[in-house]
Design a protein around this motif. Structure first.
Motif, short mmCIF file in Angstrom:
data_model
loop_
_atom_site.label_atom_id
_atom_site.label_comp_id
_atom_site.label_asym_id
_atom_site.label_seq_id
_atom_site.Cartn_x
_atom_site.Cartn_y
_atom_site.Cartn_z
N SER A 206 0.07 -0.10 -0.31
CA SER A 206 0.75 -1.38 -0.09
C SER A 206 0.85 -1.70 1.39
O SER A 206 0.79 -0.81 2.24
N PRO B 75 3.54 -2.74 3.13
CA PRO B 75 4.66 -2.07 3.81
C PRO B 75 4.36 -0.60 4.14
O PRO B 75 4.76 -0.12 5.20
N ASP C 195 4.38 -12.13 -0.64
CA ASP C 195 5.19 -10.94 -0.88
C ASP C 195 4.33 -9.72 -0.57
O ASP C 195 3.40 -9.40 -1.31
N ASN D 115 4.76 -6.66 -0.88
CA ASN D 115 4.76 -5.59 -1.88
C ASN D 115 3.72 -5.82 -2.97
O ASN D 115 3.41 -4.91 -3.73
#
Length: 149
Positions: A19, A21, A66, A68
């Motif tokens: 991902s 992040p 987003d 994620n």
């Protein structure tokens, strides 16, 4: 000089499913601006793409996506431009200039990730070489005076 003589061999890597992040965390933890996306074959890392901090900003933050829900495979730069570990410094620089890239993964003859070189690494090396040349130029007349007294 072979490019392998001036590259970083501690390449920070991730897989396609990592991902954004997690990638940002890797960048922060290792103080780097890029992560090479690899595919594992046995215990070997085969580079397939690269993600830079700029890619994260432009592809996710600027688009208000987003993070994620986005993976390395979604935003990595591919096809990946690489150079062979025995290739010359000059050829590596030519590739970077031709493809307008600032980071160049280095692979061995089997396509396995060996290291990475950045425009900053090259600038640092050239500055050191120019510094040594400048020292030689300025010290040569002094050395000659001592010999020819």
């Amino acid at each position: 000089m072979a490019i392998s003589e001036c590259c970083n061999i501690g390449v920070v890597c991730c897989e396609e499913g990592t991902s954004i992040p997690e990638i940002a965390h890797l960048m922060r933890k290792h103080h780097v601006g890029d992560v090479v996306v690899v595919r594992h074959e046995e215990d070997k890392r085969i580079p397939i793409g690269i993600i830079t901090d700029r890619d994260i900003v432009v592809e996710t933050i600027a688009e208000q996506v987003d993070m994620n829900l986005v993976t390395a495979g979604d935003i990595m730069s591919t096809p990946l431009i690489t150079v062979h570990e025995n290739e010359s410094f000059a050829e590596s620089l030519r590739l970077m200039r031709h493809h307008k890239i600032r980071r160049l993964p280095i692979v061995d003859e089997r396509g396995i990730l060996y290291g990475i070189v950045s425009a900053g690494d090259i600038a640092h090396l050239l500055a050191a070489e120019l510094s040594m040349l400048t020292t030689t130029i300025t010290e040569q007349p002094l050395a000659e005076r001592q010999v020819r007294r």
